[in-house]
Scaffold this active site. Structure first.
Site, PDB file in Angstrom:
ATOM      1  N   GLU A 226      41.033  18.993 -72.367  1.00  0.00           N
ATOM      2  CA  GLU A 226      40.824  19.470 -71.006  1.00  0.00           C
ATOM      3  C   GLU A 226      41.608  18.695 -69.965  1.00  0.00           C
ATOM      4  OE1 GLU A 226      36.425  21.450 -71.219  1.00  0.00           O
ATOM      5  OE2 GLU A 226      36.542  19.422 -70.404  1.00  0.00           O
TER       6      GLU A 226
ATOM      7  N   HIS B 263      43.353  23.004 -71.326  1.00  0.00           N
ATOM      8  CA  HIS B 263      42.843  24.011 -70.401  1.00  0.00           C
ATOM      9  C   HIS B 263      42.137  23.365 -69.224  1.00  0.00           C
ATOM     10  CE1 HIS B 263      39.648  23.283 -73.382  1.00  0.00           C
ATOM     11  NE2 HIS B 263      38.794  23.497 -72.390  1.00  0.00           N
TER      12      HIS B 263
ATOM     13  N   CYS C 285      29.075  21.109 -66.073  1.00  0.00           N
ATOM     14  CA  CYS C 285      30.506  21.204 -66.333  1.00  0.00           C
ATOM     15  C   CYS C 285      30.808  22.565 -66.940  1.00  0.00           C
ATOM     16  CB  CYS C 285      30.981  20.083 -67.249  1.00  0.00           C
ATOM     17  SG  CYS C 285      30.050  19.935 -68.760  1.00  0.00           S
TER      18      CYS C 285
END
Length: 175
Positions: free
Chosen positions: A112, A30, A65
């Site tokens: 990620e 993702h 983040c």
């Protein structure tokens, strides 16, 4: 935890959405971002994640983040979260992108496609206590040494990309 995040292919192109916790349970790749803010002395602003985060609670990491929302530009999301987590905003520039996968002891998987942004600010953070347990500024050379001595005190993604951030930021005459 019912936020949806953008699922991407290996090139970072969006291919769908998934509920955030579900994506972390199955390890779906993702979109994410990591923000590194330096002060005018070249020190990096570190964040200690809140202790009750769903993973990496209490660990030190980059300034902030998160994940962009569906339809939100990644740069816009980085600005939004910098304000939400640390209580300030500054100009940001994307340095690079990288992918990583890390399995946590609690069974969650962070997989990620991470967009890395840098900025410069001397503004004093006003962090959100629900997101941030603490913050500190640190010289990058001392930080890299501390990472070698105490790697378990830092998040997985931070350990992967810190040296590249420092190299690229300093070589551009910024730090």
């Amino acid at each position: 935890m019912n936020d949806c995040i953008v699922i991407v292919d290996k090139n970072g192109q969006g291919i769908g959405t998934m509920e955030k916790l579900a994506a972390h349970r199955v390890g779906a790749l993702h979109r994410a971002f990591s923000v590194f803010v330096f002060n005018s002395r070249g020190q990096l602003l570190l964040q200690q994640r809140a202790f009750d985060k769903y993973h990496s609670g209490g660990l030190w990491t980059n300034t902030c983040c998160s994940h962009p929302r569906l339809g939100e530009l990644t740069l816009d999301a980085a600005h939004r979260r910098l304000q939400e987590e640390m209580g300030f905003d500054c100009e940001l520039k994307e340095l690079f992108q990288f992918s990583y996968r890390h399995e946590f002891e609690n069974g969650l998987i962070e997989h990620e496609y991470d967009h890395v942004f840098v900025g410069m600010s001397d503004e004093i953070p006003r962090p959100d206590a629900a997101e941030v347990a603490g913050f500190r500024y640190m010289e990058t050379d001392l930080l890299i040494l501390e990472l070698l001595k105490q790697p378990d005190d830092y998040t997985a993604w931070f350990k992967i990309c810190l040296e590249r951030v420092v190299e690229m930021y300093c070589s551009a005459g910024q730090g």
